[in-house]
Motif scaffolding. Sequence first.
Motif, PDB file in Angstrom:
ATOM      1  N   GLU A  86       9.193  -6.488   0.809  1.00  0.00           N
ATOM      2  CA  GLU A  86       8.436  -5.315   1.257  1.00  0.00           C
ATOM      3  C   GLU A  86       8.822  -4.877   2.663  1.00  0.00           C
ATOM      4  O   GLU A  86       8.980  -3.679   2.911  1.00  0.00           O
ATOM      5  N   SER A  87       8.991  -5.794   3.585  1.00  0.00           N
ATOM      6  CA  SER A  87       9.339  -5.400   4.959  1.00  0.00           C
ATOM      7  C   SER A  87      10.713  -4.726   5.004  1.00  0.00           C
ATOM      8  O   SER A  87      10.932  -3.811   5.805  1.00  0.00           O
ATOM      9  N   TRP A  89      11.943  -2.895   2.506  1.00  0.00           N
ATOM     10  CA  TRP A  89      11.705  -1.562   1.968  1.00  0.00           C
ATOM     11  C   TRP A  89      11.081  -0.663   3.040  1.00  0.00           C
ATOM     12  O   TRP A  89      11.462   0.492   3.195  1.00  0.00           O
ATOM     13  N   ARG A  90      10.137  -1.200   3.775  1.00  0.00           N
ATOM     14  CA  ARG A  90       9.483  -0.416   4.842  1.00  0.00           C
ATOM     15  C   ARG A  90      10.509   0.028   5.881  1.00  0.00           C
ATOM     16  O   ARG A  90      10.504   1.163   6.334  1.00  0.00           O
ATOM     17  N   ALA A 141       7.160  -9.407  -6.478  1.00  0.00           N
ATOM     18  CA  ALA A 141       7.172  -8.139  -5.736  1.00  0.00           C
ATOM     19  C   ALA A 141       6.431  -7.056  -6.510  1.00  0.00           C
ATOM     20  O   ALA A 141       5.665  -6.279  -5.928  1.00  0.00           O
ATOM     21  N   GLN A 143       3.977  -7.433  -8.592  1.00  0.00           N
ATOM     22  CA  GLN A 143       2.542  -7.705  -8.547  1.00  0.00           C
ATOM     23  C   GLN A 143       1.948  -7.523  -7.159  1.00  0.00           C
ATOM     24  O   GLN A 143       0.773  -7.210  -7.022  1.00  0.00           O
ATOM     25  N   SER A 144       2.750  -7.702  -6.114  1.00  0.00           N
ATOM     26  CA  SER A 144       2.192  -7.648  -4.759  1.00  0.00           C
ATOM     27  C   SER A 144       2.330  -6.288  -4.089  1.00  0.00           C
ATOM     28  O   SER A 144       1.441  -5.888  -3.354  1.00  0.00           O
ATOM     29  N   TRP A 145       3.440  -5.559  -4.316  1.00  0.00           N
ATOM     30  CA  TRP A 145       3.580  -4.293  -3.598  1.00  0.00           C
ATOM     31  C   TRP A 145       4.365  -3.219  -4.347  1.00  0.00           C
ATOM     32  O   TRP A 145       4.066  -2.036  -4.187  1.00  0.00           O
ATOM     33  N   LEU A 146       5.336  -3.575  -5.127  1.00  0.00           N
ATOM     34  CA  LEU A 146       6.187  -2.569  -5.767  1.00  0.00           C
ATOM     35  C   LEU A 146       5.409  -1.602  -6.657  1.00  0.00           C
ATOM     36  O   LEU A 146       5.674  -0.395  -6.645  1.00  0.00           O
ATOM     37  N   ARG A 148       2.500  -0.429  -6.434  1.00  0.00           N
ATOM     38  CA  ARG A 148       1.738   0.611  -5.725  1.00  0.00           C
ATOM     39  C   ARG A 148       2.633   1.540  -4.916  1.00  0.00           C
ATOM     40  O   ARG A 148       2.199   2.588  -4.460  1.00  0.00           O
ATOM     41  N   GLU A 149       3.889   1.154  -4.715  1.00  0.00           N
ATOM     42  CA  GLU A 149       4.811   1.925  -3.891  1.00  0.00           C
ATOM     43  C   GLU A 149       5.731   2.846  -4.688  1.00  0.00           C
ATOM     44  O   GLU A 149       6.403   3.674  -4.086  1.00  0.00           O
TER      45      GLU A 149
END
Length: 174
Positions: A86-87, A89-90, A141, A143-146, A148-149
């Motif tokens: 995630e970091s 991707w950010r 990933a 389940q945790s952030w992908l 929703r992104e």
Amino acid sequence: MIVWLNGTHGVGKTTTAALVQQLIPDSRVFDAEKVGEVLMDVYPELPDTDNFQNWPPWRSLVVETAHRILDYTGGTLVMPMTVLVESYWREISHGLAAYGIPVRHFVLHADQDTLRLRIRDDSVMGPSAFRFSYLTPYTEALQSWLAREAHIIDTSAITPAQAASEIVASVNAS
């Protein structure tokens, strides 16, 4: 604009990217993995890692390269590239946003059994322990952030052409 196709290895990003490019006028495919390949050729070598995405220059060079290509050509870049941290991707998405480049983020998804079959039966790359090793990090990933992104496209039961059509319809609707 950038149409980013994310997802784990074996899900069909490269195949789908080529089809998306054919459906979006004035578009090009840019595989950010090539930036990693350039960095792997630095001598003496950069610090040892199991993934070139761990090198900070990879992330900033992806942003700069995409920006420079779009500045030169205009149009749309279709970028098939797995990014599961995630970091990272950010860092990439914020870097692109700083240049005013809109990003449409899609995740090509398939269930684990389908992915394992595709990786095992890949006639071009063959079975790959490296590709299998990313199945669990991909699930984590997702389940945790992908999820929703990005816009999720389940490719388990559709062809790459159908996935490409769905992506282009979504891009055109916005």
